[in-house]
Scaffold this motif. Sequence first.
Motif, PDB file in Angstrom:
ATOM      1  N   THR A  36       0.559  -1.016  -0.072  1.00 40.30           N
ATOM      2  CA  THR A  36      -0.117  -0.119  -0.074  1.00 40.30           C
ATOM      3  C   THR A  36       0.746   1.212   0.047  1.00 40.30           C
ATOM      4  N   VAL A  37       0.732   1.834  -0.906  1.00 44.13           N
ATOM      5  CA  VAL A  37       1.496   3.188  -1.037  1.00 44.13           C
ATOM      6  C   VAL A  37       0.851   4.805  -1.171  1.00 44.13           C
ATOM      7  N   THR A  38       1.347   5.041   0.004  1.00 44.78           N
ATOM      8  CA  THR A  38       0.590   6.752  -0.224  1.00 44.78           C
ATOM      9  C   THR A  38       1.215   7.877  -1.159  1.00 44.78           C
ATOM     10  N   VAL A  39       0.352   8.230  -1.999  1.00 50.01           N
ATOM     11  CA  VAL A  39       1.449   9.557  -3.384  1.00 50.01           C
ATOM     12  C   VAL A  39       1.986  10.493  -1.737  1.00 50.01           C
ATOM     13  N   ARG A  40       2.508  11.057  -2.016  1.00 52.89           N
ATOM     14  CA  ARG A  40       2.697  12.244  -2.261  1.00 52.89           C
ATOM     15  C   ARG A  40       3.880  12.625  -3.544  1.00 52.89           C
ATOM     16  N   SER A  41       3.455  14.502  -3.170  1.00 51.34           N
ATOM     17  CA  SER A  41       5.011  15.102  -3.957  1.00 51.34           C
ATOM     18  C   SER A  41       6.419  15.325  -3.180  1.00 51.34           C
ATOM     19  N   ARG A  42       7.126  15.469  -4.341  1.00 49.74           N
ATOM     20  CA  ARG A  42       8.553  15.552  -3.141  1.00 49.74           C
ATOM     21  C   ARG A  42       8.781  17.089  -3.941  1.00 49.74           C
ATOM     22  N   VAL A  43       8.206  17.446  -4.837  1.00 44.19           N
ATOM     23  CA  VAL A  43       8.553  19.162  -5.156  1.00 44.19           C
ATOM     24  C   VAL A  43       6.934  19.881  -4.805  1.00 44.19           C
ATOM     25  N   ASP A  44       7.466  21.415  -5.200  1.00 44.87           N
ATOM     26  CA  ASP A  44       6.901  21.791  -4.387  1.00 44.87           C
ATOM     27  C   ASP A  44       5.881  23.091  -5.286  1.00 44.87           C
ATOM     28  N   ASN A 164      -4.752  23.175  -5.869  1.00 45.55           N
ATOM     29  CA  ASN A 164      -4.249  22.867  -4.537  1.00 45.55           C
ATOM     30  C   ASN A 164      -3.145  23.476  -4.926  1.00 45.55           C
ATOM     31  N   ILE A 165      -2.244  23.895  -3.973  1.00 44.04           N
ATOM     32  CA  ILE A 165      -0.714  24.069  -4.166  1.00 44.04           C
ATOM     33  C   ILE A 165      -0.051  22.497  -2.399  1.00 44.04           C
ATOM     34  N   VAL A 166       0.553  22.165  -3.165  1.00 45.54           N
ATOM     35  CA  VAL A 166       1.318  21.399  -2.049  1.00 45.54           C
ATOM     36  C   VAL A 166       2.624  21.276  -2.142  1.00 45.54           C
ATOM     37  N   HIS A 167       3.852  20.681  -1.340  1.00 51.72           N
ATOM     38  CA  HIS A 167       4.560  20.948  -1.066  1.00 51.72           C
ATOM     39  C   HIS A 167       5.415  19.144  -0.170  1.00 51.72           C
ATOM     40  N   ALA A 168       6.615  19.591  -0.267  1.00 48.63           N
ATOM     41  CA  ALA A 168       7.352  18.452  -0.517  1.00 48.63           C
ATOM     42  C   ALA A 168       6.953  17.774   0.846  1.00 48.63           C
ATOM     43  N   THR A 169       6.963  18.823   2.057  1.00 49.66           N
ATOM     44  CA  THR A 169       7.275  18.913   3.304  1.00 49.66           C
ATOM     45  C   THR A 169       5.529  18.233   4.555  1.00 49.66           C
ATOM     46  N   ASP A 170       4.448  18.236   3.034  1.00 51.11           N
ATOM     47  CA  ASP A 170       3.470  17.888   3.704  1.00 51.11           C
ATOM     48  C   ASP A 170       3.934  16.316   4.172  1.00 51.11           C
ATOM     49  N   THR A 171       2.135  16.631   4.788  1.00 48.83           N
ATOM     50  CA  THR A 171       2.575  14.784   5.774  1.00 48.83           C
ATOM     51  C   THR A 171       1.102  13.956   5.058  1.00 48.83           C
ATOM     52  N   THR A 172       0.343  14.776   4.820  1.00 57.34           N
ATOM     53  CA  THR A 172      -0.965  14.363   4.082  1.00 57.34           C
ATOM     54  C   THR A 172      -0.839  14.041   2.890  1.00 57.34           C
ATOM     55  N   GLY A 173      -1.293  12.446   2.081  1.00 58.67           N
ATOM     56  CA  GLY A 173      -0.529  12.075   0.095  1.00 58.67           C
ATOM     57  C   GLY A 173      -2.195  12.803  -0.546  1.00 58.67           C
ATOM     58  N   ILE A 174      -1.199  12.484  -1.986  1.00 58.41           N
ATOM     59  CA  ILE A 174      -2.607  13.008  -2.464  1.00 58.41           C
ATOM     60  C   ILE A 174      -3.438  11.243  -2.671  1.00 58.41           C
ATOM     61  N   VAL A 175      -3.512  10.596  -3.128  1.00 56.98           N
ATOM     62  CA  VAL A 175      -3.650   9.442  -3.076  1.00 56.98           C
ATOM     63  C   VAL A 175      -2.956   8.644  -2.654  1.00 56.98           C
ATOM     64  N   THR A 176      -4.184   7.380  -2.222  1.00 55.71           N
ATOM     65  CA  THR A 176      -3.477   5.782  -1.201  1.00 55.71           C
ATOM     66  C   THR A 176      -3.308   4.768  -2.819  1.00 55.71           C
ATOM     67  N   ILE A 177      -2.772   4.267  -2.956  1.00 54.57           N
ATOM     68  CA  ILE A 177      -2.450   2.951  -4.381  1.00 54.57           C
ATOM     69  C   ILE A 177      -2.697   1.838  -3.946  1.00 54.57           C
ATOM     70  N   THR A 178      -3.371   0.647  -3.307  1.00 53.01           N
ATOM     71  CA  THR A 178      -3.232  -0.559  -2.818  1.00 53.01           C
ATOM     72  C   THR A 178      -2.958  -1.804  -3.986  1.00 53.01           C
ATOM     73  N   GLN A 179      -2.509  -2.313  -3.852  1.00 48.87           N
ATOM     74  CA  GLN A 179      -2.248  -3.574  -4.936  1.00 48.87           C
ATOM     75  C   GLN A 179      -3.058  -4.465  -4.306  1.00 48.87           C
ATOM     76  N   LEU A 180      -3.948  -5.185  -5.220  1.00 54.27           N
ATOM     77  CA  LEU A 180      -4.684  -6.671  -5.094  1.00 54.27           C
ATOM     78  C   LEU A 180      -4.012  -7.585  -6.047  1.00 54.27           C
ATOM     79  N   GLN A 181      -3.639  -7.476  -7.347  1.00 55.65           N
ATOM     80  CA  GLN A 181      -3.220  -8.596  -7.178  1.00 55.65           C
ATOM     81  C   GLN A 181      -1.581  -9.027  -7.406  1.00 55.65           C
ATOM     82  N   PRO A 182      -0.651  -9.831  -6.839  1.00 53.98           N
ATOM     83  CA  PRO A 182      -1.481  -9.803  -5.750  1.00 53.98           C
ATOM     84  C   PRO A 182      -2.516  -9.888  -4.329  1.00 53.98           C
ATOM     85  N   ILE A 183      -2.361 -10.621  -4.168  1.00 49.49           N
ATOM     86  CA  ILE A 183      -2.916  -9.378  -2.371  1.00 49.49           C
ATOM     87  C   ILE A 183      -2.828 -11.451  -1.605  1.00 49.49           C
TER      88      ILE A 183
END
Length: 360
Positions: A36-44, A164-183
């Motif tokens: 499970t990956v929470t996608v975040r920005s690495r730049v502002d 929206n303005i995003v920053h590399a230091t933001d703790t909240t992500g943009i979206v969470t991606i969950t791997q289903l295959q395999p599980i």
Amino acid sequence: AEKAAPPRIPVTYAEAAKTDYPIYARGLGSVSAFRTVTVRSRVDGAITKVLFKQGQIVRQGDPLVEIDKRPYQAVLDQAVAKKAQDEANLKNNELILDRYKSLAAKDFQSRENLDTQQALVEQLQAQIQGDQAAIDSARVNLDYATISSPITGRAGFRMIDPGNIVHATDTTGIVTITQLQPIAVEFTAPQDRLEAIAKAHDGGAVPVDAISSDGTRVLARGQLAAINNTVDMASGTIGLKARFDNLDNALWPGLSVNTRMRIDTLRQVVVIPASGVMHGPYVIDDGKAITQPIEVGAGDDERAVVVSGLRAGQKIVVAGQSRLQEGASVDAKPMPADAETPPAPGASAQNVPAAEQKAH
């Protein structure tokens, strides 16, 4: 007058069969994603585009979000121009160095000036290397302005909108991606089954079935992937994880399932329906019901393994025993084929290996 013969008692029988009997450990588990990956920005920067839909399947490398690229493109262009300027300067100083070498060979130029020019050329060469590093850094930041999916999986709810303005230091992500295959399915087994489970795992693939919570359907078939390295002292259980391909997406993260793991197989043993053991047991011999002492080993709610006292092919009464007595005449009918116990369920972890018991 001769006494009338007593009526024959109707019963249903099944034949003892010699077959392979799988030993299962059963438990409760929950489905979890392998990754499970929470996608975040690495730049502002300001988000200009959102390129995915909530809940859709995204592939690794698919673009998800675009951030305003103009500031990062300008930095890259500036770094490229700076390198071109330094390369031109280096080229000119290399020509001067060549002339100094030629003049110094004829004693028309001092050694000091030659060494100074050589140092200047080397300084410019190092500066160009720094310019290239600046270009690489600017190009990386420009690439970061397009945020791509790091894995293949299902996107959750998005947590940002365009503008929206995003920053590399933001703790909240943009979206969470969950791997289903395999599980994965995480479940537990009693600690006294650990030795058998570890032995089966070391011996090769250990099949695991994920069954619906009501126990009516097999949702997916997989294999044991990992055994935890510690036993939970509070519950006396060992943690296990099974891997499922989940090509039909029958399993979903957070879903509660029953698990059935085959840890052993008894080869070519005599097996009878469990109902034939509970009341009796009676075997049919020459049209009469005869009590038969047997020794039972592994078993479950549907079938039992007979260790001794019965051979394959003998007929054992499975229904109608309540009216039987020793030597009673019976009207025996075979168990319907659709009522025969399927071979799949096997024995549960709670009674395998079962303490051998004698039924009389």
